[in-house]
Write an enzyme that holds these catalytic residues in place. Structure first.
Site, short mmCIF file in Angstrom:
data_model
loop_
_atom_site.label_atom_id
_atom_site.label_comp_id
_atom_site.label_asym_id
_atom_site.label_seq_id
_atom_site.Cartn_x
_atom_site.Cartn_y
_atom_site.Cartn_z
N GLU A 114 0.82 -1.21 0.00
CA GLU A 114 0.00 0.00 0.00
C GLU A 114 0.86 1.26 0.00
O GLU A 114 0.48 2.27 -0.60
CB GLU A 114 -0.96 -0.03 1.19
CG GLU A 114 -2.02 -1.12 1.01
CD GLU A 114 -2.96 -1.24 2.19
OE1 GLU A 114 -4.17 -1.02 2.00
OE2 GLU A 114 -2.48 -1.55 3.31
N GLU A 134 -4.03 -9.51 3.46
CA GLU A 134 -4.69 -9.13 4.71
C GLU A 134 -5.88 -10.00 5.09
O GLU A 134 -6.08 -10.30 6.27
CB GLU A 134 -5.15 -7.65 4.65
CG GLU A 134 -4.05 -6.64 4.87
CD GLU A 134 -3.32 -6.24 3.61
OE1 GLU A 134 -2.59 -5.24 3.64
OE2 GLU A 134 -3.45 -6.95 2.59
#
Length: 251
Positions: A114, A134
């Site tokens: 990210e 995740e």
């Protein structure tokens, strides 16, 4: 040139007149992004908001960032999620006035991916392994992947990557536009510097305007383009550069 290195420094900073090179530096944790890293990135952003320069982000010891620090992440609760600890730092990086280049070697997973998505330009090595696992840890990729990844690779590809959590290697990352070039590890920083050199030859005000206009919502166009162009049309640098161009052409 000025490099700051101290024990336990999570981000090493090298400052030059037209650029800053920031190296994530937690090699014993594969540069996992912890609170100290986030704090250091906020301090760096404050500096680059005040004095805009191109930012090159990279990682130490053949790893960009293997993710968020899971030991810290495990202890965070709902209130921590709502604070957007990583998300807000990465938004700030994405919104820096001058371009951000991510030079990615090895792992860029979870929060590391990210952070890379927040850059304007991403280049990598053949060892690249980037993705968002995740959901396998019982959470979502909430620090930018859910909105930035589809802007980079398209909705169909992005949702497949987010739902499966699979890791993308270098060849596929290049093919789908997740990175724009692949370089050997020894050449990665040199390649990033070459991009910064090319950017540095352009007018900083025009570069800043281009990034700002590019990131504007669709409904702001073309007004936002024309407003930026109007400012640049009155700048002394525009007249100087165009005059130089015409004089060179007429020689």
């Amino acid at each position: 040139m000025h490099t700051e290195i101290a024990p336990e420094t999570p981000v090493l900073i090298e400052r030059r007149p037209d650029r800053v090179i920031a190296t994530l530096h937690r090699p014993h944790k594969r540069n996992a992004i912890d609170q100290a890293t986030i704090d250091a990135l906020h301090l760096l952003c404050a500096e680059l908001e005040e004095t805009p320069r191109t930012l090159i982000l990279t990682g130490a010891d053949g790893v960009f960032a293997a993710g968020a620090d899971i030991a810290q992440l495990r202890e965070r609760r709902a209130a921590d999620a709502l604070r957007g600890i990583n998300a807000n730092a990465f938004v700030r990086i994405a919104e820096l006035p001058m371009p951000v280049i991510a030079a990615i070697d090895g792992y860029a997973l979870g929060g590391g991916a990210e952070l890379a998505y927040a850059a304007d330009i991403r280049i990598a090595t053949p060892a690249l392994a980037i993705g968002n696992p995740e959901t396998g840890l019982g959470i979502i990729a909430a620090a930018g992947a859910s909105w930035r990844l589809k802007e980079i690779v398209g909705e169909a590809r992005a949702i497949e990557l987010l739902l499966t959590g699979r890791t993308v290697k270098a060849e596929e990352a290049l093919r789908i536009g997740l990175v724009s070039a692949i370089h050997e590890s020894a050449d990665l920083l040199t390649a990033a510097e070459a991009i910064a050199d090319r950017i540095g030859r352009n007018d900083p005000a025009a570069t800043i305007a281009t990034k700002r206009v590019f990131r504007a919502p669709r409904d702001r166009h073309p007004a936002v383009d024309l407003e930026a162009q109007a400012e640049l049309f009155e700048s002394p640098e525009k007249f100087r550069r165009m005059t130089d161009f015409l004089e060179r052409r007429d020689r």
